[in-house]
Enzyme design. Structure first.
Site, PDB file in Angstrom:
ATOM      1  N   LYS A  22      -0.671  86.376 -19.776  1.00 27.48           N
ATOM      2  CA  LYS A  22      -0.944  85.418 -18.704  1.00 27.48           C
ATOM      3  C   LYS A  22       0.223  84.450 -18.517  1.00 27.48           C
ATOM      4  O   LYS A  22       0.716  84.263 -17.402  1.00 27.48           O
ATOM      5  CB  LYS A  22      -2.207  84.614 -19.044  1.00 27.48           C
ATOM      6  CG  LYS A  22      -2.428  83.411 -18.150  1.00 27.48           C
ATOM      7  CD  LYS A  22      -3.678  82.642 -18.498  1.00 27.48           C
ATOM      8  CE  LYS A  22      -3.523  81.563 -19.526  1.00 27.48           C
ATOM      9  NZ  LYS A  22      -2.964  80.284 -19.074  1.00 27.48           N
ATOM     10  N   ASN A  23       0.664  83.826 -19.608  1.00 29.30           N
ATOM     11  CA  ASN A  23       1.649  82.761 -19.448  1.00 29.30           C
ATOM     12  C   ASN A  23       3.044  83.283 -19.117  1.00 29.30           C
ATOM     13  O   ASN A  23       3.886  82.524 -18.636  1.00 29.30           O
ATOM     14  CB  ASN A  23       1.644  81.844 -20.677  1.00 29.30           C
ATOM     15  CG  ASN A  23       0.362  81.008 -20.730  1.00 29.30           C
ATOM     16  OD1 ASN A  23      -0.350  80.889 -19.722  1.00 29.30           O
ATOM     17  ND2 ASN A  23       0.041  80.464 -21.888  1.00 29.30           N
ATOM     18  N   CYS A 117      -6.624  73.807 -16.701  1.00 28.75           N
ATOM     19  CA  CYS A 117      -7.424  73.298 -17.820  1.00 28.75           C
ATOM     20  C   CYS A 117      -6.974  71.880 -18.163  1.00 28.75           C
ATOM     21  O   CYS A 117      -5.797  71.639 -18.417  1.00 28.75           O
ATOM     22  CB  CYS A 117      -7.273  74.205 -19.039  1.00 28.75           C
ATOM     23  SG  CYS A 117      -8.161  75.762 -18.885  1.00 28.75           S
ATOM     24  N   ARG A 122      -1.439  66.151 -20.097  1.00 28.00           N
ATOM     25  CA  ARG A 122      -0.483  67.141 -19.619  1.00 28.00           C
ATOM     26  C   ARG A 122       0.519  66.607 -18.577  1.00 28.00           C
ATOM     27  O   ARG A 122       0.525  67.037 -17.414  1.00 28.00           O
ATOM     28  CB  ARG A 122      -1.227  68.383 -19.097  1.00 28.00           C
ATOM     29  CG  ARG A 122      -2.212  68.929 -20.125  1.00 28.00           C
ATOM     30  CD  ARG A 122      -2.816  70.250 -19.735  1.00 28.00           C
ATOM     31  NE  ARG A 122      -1.924  71.368 -19.963  1.00 28.00           N
ATOM     32  CZ  ARG A 122      -2.219  72.620 -19.675  1.00 28.00           C
ATOM     33  NH1 ARG A 122      -3.379  72.917 -19.136  1.00 28.00           N
ATOM     34  NH2 ARG A 122      -1.363  73.588 -19.904  1.00 28.00           N
TER      35      ARG A 122
HETATM   36  N1  EPU Z   1       4.746  67.503 -22.407  1.00 26.87           N
HETATM   37  C1  EPU Z   1       5.243  66.275 -22.023  1.00 26.87           C
HETATM   38  N2  EPU Z   1       5.930  66.213 -20.843  1.00 26.87           N
HETATM   39  C2  EPU Z   1       6.164  67.306 -20.075  1.00 26.87           C
HETATM   40  C3  EPU Z   1       5.657  68.550 -20.485  1.00 26.87           C
HETATM   41  C4  EPU Z   1       4.953  68.618 -21.665  1.00 26.87           C
HETATM   42  O1  EPU Z   1       5.052  65.254 -22.695  1.00 26.87           O
HETATM   43  O2  EPU Z   1       6.816  67.168 -19.035  1.00 26.87           O
HETATM   44  C5  EPU Z   1       4.018  67.598 -23.684  1.00 26.87           C
HETATM   45  C6  EPU Z   1       2.569  68.044 -23.473  1.00 26.87           C
HETATM   46  O3  EPU Z   1       1.730  66.951 -23.208  1.00 26.87           O
HETATM   47  C7  EPU Z   1       2.271  68.730 -24.777  1.00 26.87           C
HETATM   48  C8  EPU Z   1       3.610  69.357 -25.165  1.00 26.87           C
HETATM   49  O4  EPU Z   1       4.594  68.661 -24.437  1.00 26.87           O
HETATM   50  O5  EPU Z   1       1.933  67.787 -25.746  1.00 26.87           O
HETATM   51  C9  EPU Z   1       3.740  70.844 -24.868  1.00 26.87           C
HETATM   52  O6  EPU Z   1       3.393  71.109 -23.512  1.00 26.87           O
HETATM   53  P1  EPU Z   1       3.992  72.351 -22.705  1.00 26.87           P
HETATM   54  O7  EPU Z   1       4.787  71.812 -21.572  1.00 26.87           O
HETATM   55  O8  EPU Z   1       4.656  73.272 -23.668  1.00 26.87           O
HETATM   56  O9  EPU Z   1       2.692  73.016 -22.141  1.00 26.87           O
HETATM   57  P2  EPU Z   1       2.493  73.699 -20.735  1.00 26.87           P
HETATM   58  O10 EPU Z   1       3.752  74.335 -20.297  1.00 26.87           O
HETATM   59  O11 EPU Z   1       1.804  72.783 -19.794  1.00 26.87           O
HETATM   60  C10 EPU Z   1       1.932  76.019 -21.731  1.00 26.87           C
HETATM   61  C11 EPU Z   1       0.810  77.016 -21.593  1.00 26.87           C
HETATM   62  C12 EPU Z   1      -0.423  76.470 -22.294  1.00 26.87           C
HETATM   63  C13 EPU Z   1      -0.089  76.200 -23.749  1.00 26.87           C
HETATM   64  C14 EPU Z   1       1.136  75.277 -23.869  1.00 26.87           C
HETATM   65  C15 EPU Z   1       1.612  75.103 -25.290  1.00 26.87           C
HETATM   66  C16 EPU Z   1       1.316  78.026 -19.485  1.00 26.87           C
HETATM   67  C17 EPU Z   1       0.952  78.194 -18.063  1.00 26.87           C
HETATM   68  N3  EPU Z   1       0.541  77.207 -20.184  1.00 26.87           N
HETATM   69  O12 EPU Z   1       1.469  74.827 -21.116  1.00 26.87           O
HETATM   70  O13 EPU Z   1      -1.379  77.523 -22.212  1.00 26.87           O
HETATM   71  O14 EPU Z   1      -1.175  75.578 -24.381  1.00 26.87           O
HETATM   72  O15 EPU Z   1       2.229  75.833 -23.103  1.00 26.87           O
HETATM   73  O16 EPU Z   1       1.943  76.320 -25.848  1.00 26.87           O
HETATM   74  O17 EPU Z   1       2.241  78.655 -19.975  1.00 26.87           O
HETATM   75  C18 EPU Z   1      -3.517  78.455 -22.208  1.00 26.87           C
HETATM   76  O18 EPU Z   1      -2.980  79.549 -22.022  1.00 26.87           O
HETATM   77  O19 EPU Z   1      -4.731  78.322 -22.499  1.00 26.87           O
HETATM   78  C19 EPU Z   1      -2.710  77.245 -22.106  1.00 26.87           C
HETATM   79  C20 EPU Z   1      -3.230  76.048 -21.969  1.00 26.87           C
END
Ligand code: EPU
Length: 421
Positions: A22-23, A117, A122
């Site tokens: 998915k991701n 979610c 986030r």
């Molecule tokens: N964060 C910040 N600022 C930002 C971005 C992130 O402070 O600009 C923080 C977040 O709050 C968090 C950490 O950095 O504490 C990591 O966040 P990340 O950006 O890595 O998460 P994401 O890209 O929003 C993706 C996956 C999530 C998964 C996370 C961590 C996708 C679409 N989503 O989210 O997947 O939990 O990485 O591995 O790739 C899921 O599949 O159920 C899911 C939620």
């Protein structure tokens, strides 16, 4: 409203084939927007997050064909509506990748803030920091982010992320692939889907190296071409089936996986007492009937994934002894499912970032409610392991990320059905 009804207590047996990640899919499909041409993407999971993303892209003018299951042909030659539909964007977290892709293709973008979610706040400040470093003038409205070239135009540059972020790493890669000069992302995420996106972009003619390490280098190229690419298998879907066998018992061959991507998950389950055998592109998990307590701390890859926190918590709830589960990516993630697990008989105490889980003899079926995708997956696992009938509500969350879940679990002998209410 549909629910899952599960009659638990049956061990799982046979084999299950894992779908595309998915991701990775939600990063790779928007990358097709970078070119006025066609891309053929294979191993695309048929899940609601992907369907929404394709609807958004179709609404922008992209031509979407699905010639066979798992294959999507995207033709982004003519983009008539470069502002993605805000109502659809709000349904999906990964719609923020449209910001990077549109900035990369047109040098400007106007995209609503994403939904998805909401188990934590986030923020996207690191994405914005990256876009600004690449020379974008960013306007953040209450409900949207708008970008155009700043005074010195768009160009490659160095971005050091303050936190390791999958989303920011992907977005900067999308934005930078076509920019003049060299972009260096420091403290980049190393997840398998980052490598998958880099591989896809490189098949399109991009010049990206270092994906999978904490420094990703992107030498901007003048143009990219369409390509054919197959998405990697879903690490978390595979991990979810593996955790289900550990919790409910049984012996299952999990096919179409990259075992190396699974080490961070399978090593923990082996430590808890499951028997794990790696093959070239499959993993066999055999329950030994006993789980031992353990300690887990979620971390960015190659650490134990936050997206497996809830599923391993179910295994801990059934293990012999007291386990400790610490969340270091999204602090509030426990609230999505721990209360529900407790209503099934689990014994969990949360103190800040750590849950202490006292293993019990068994769980019992009740009606529970999914509050996000992985929380929902954990409740399904709990239902498979529990005695009696478990009813899982809010299953649209689960359907965001698990392709043909009922079909796959039924083939393994589970007694689960989707009931329209
Ligand atoms: N964060 C910040 N600022 C930002 C971005 C992130 O402070 O600009 C923080 C977040 O709050 C968090 C950490 O950095 O504490 C990591 O966040 P990340 O950006 O890595 O998460 P994401 O890209 O929003 C993706 C996956 C999530 C998964 C996370 C961590 C996708 C679409 N989503 O989210 O997947 O939990 O990485 O591995 O790739 C899921 O599949 O159920 C899911 C939620």
């Amino acid at each position: 409203m549909a629910i899952y009804e599960i009659n638990g207590g049956t061990p799982l047996s046979g084999s299950v084939t894992i779908s595309g990640a998915k991701n990775a899919a939600v990063a790779i499909l928007p990358a097709a927007l970078l070119i006025p041409g066609r891309c053929r993407i294979e191993n695309v999971p048929d899940i609601s997050d992907v369907r929404i993303l394709l609807d958004i892209m179709e609404g922008m003018g992209a031509k979407v064909e699905k010639p066979e299951p798992g294959v999507v042909i995207l033709d982004c030659s003519i983009i008539t509506q470069p502002m993605p539909d805000p109502a659809l964007v709000k349904k999906l977290r990964a719609s923020y990748y449209l910001m990077g892709a549109l900035l990369g293709r047109y040098g400007r973008s106007h995209v609503s803030l994403p939904g998805g979610c909401s188990f934590a706040s986030r923020p996207i400040d690191q994405h914005i920091k990256g876009f600004k470093a690449l020379g974008a003038k960013v306007t953040e409205g209450e409900d949207f982010v708008s970008m155009e070239p700043g005074e010195n135009g768009l160009h490659g540059d160095r971005v050091s992320l303050d936190v390791v972020s999958v989303g920011a790493t992907v977005n900067i890669m999308l934005a930078a692939a076509l920019l003049p000069g060299k972009t260096v992302i420091e403290n980049a995420a190393k997840e398998p889907h980052i490598v998958d996106l880099a591989n896809f972009l490189n098949t399109m003619g991009a010049n990206i190296s270092g994906a999978g390490t904490d420094t990703v280098k992107i030498w901007g190229v003048e143009s990219l071409q369409g390509s054919t690419y197959a998405i990697i298998p879903d690490q978390i879907e595979a991990g979810t089936y593996i955790a289900a066998v550990a919790a409910a018992g049984g012996d299952v061959l999990v096919k179409n996986v990259i075992p190396k991507h699974m080490d961070c998950i399978t090593s923990k389950l082996a430590e808890m007492g499951a028997e794990i055998t790696d093959y070239d592109d499959a993993i066999r998990i055999r329950s030994t009937g006993k789980l031992h307590a353990t300690t887990v701390k979620t971390r960015p890859y190659p650490g134990f994934p936050t997206d497996m926190q809830a599923q391993i918590c179910v295994c801990m709830a059934l293990a012999n002894g007291t386990s400790r589960l610490t969340e270091s990516v999204y602090e509030t993630r426990f609230f999505g499912y721990c209360t529900e697990l407790e209503s099934m008989g689990a014994h969990i105490t949360i103190d800040g970032k750590t849950a202490t889980v006292v293993g019990m003899e068994g769980l019992h079926g009740v009606t529970v409610r999914a509050r996000d995708l992985r929380a929902g997956a954990a409740l399904v696992i709990a239902g498979l392991a529990a005695s009696g009938t478990t009813r899982v509500e809010n299953i649209h969350y689960v359907e965001r990320g698990y392709e043909r879940l009922i079909e796959k679990l039924t083939a393994l002998g589970a007694k689960i059905r989707r009931v329209e209410e």
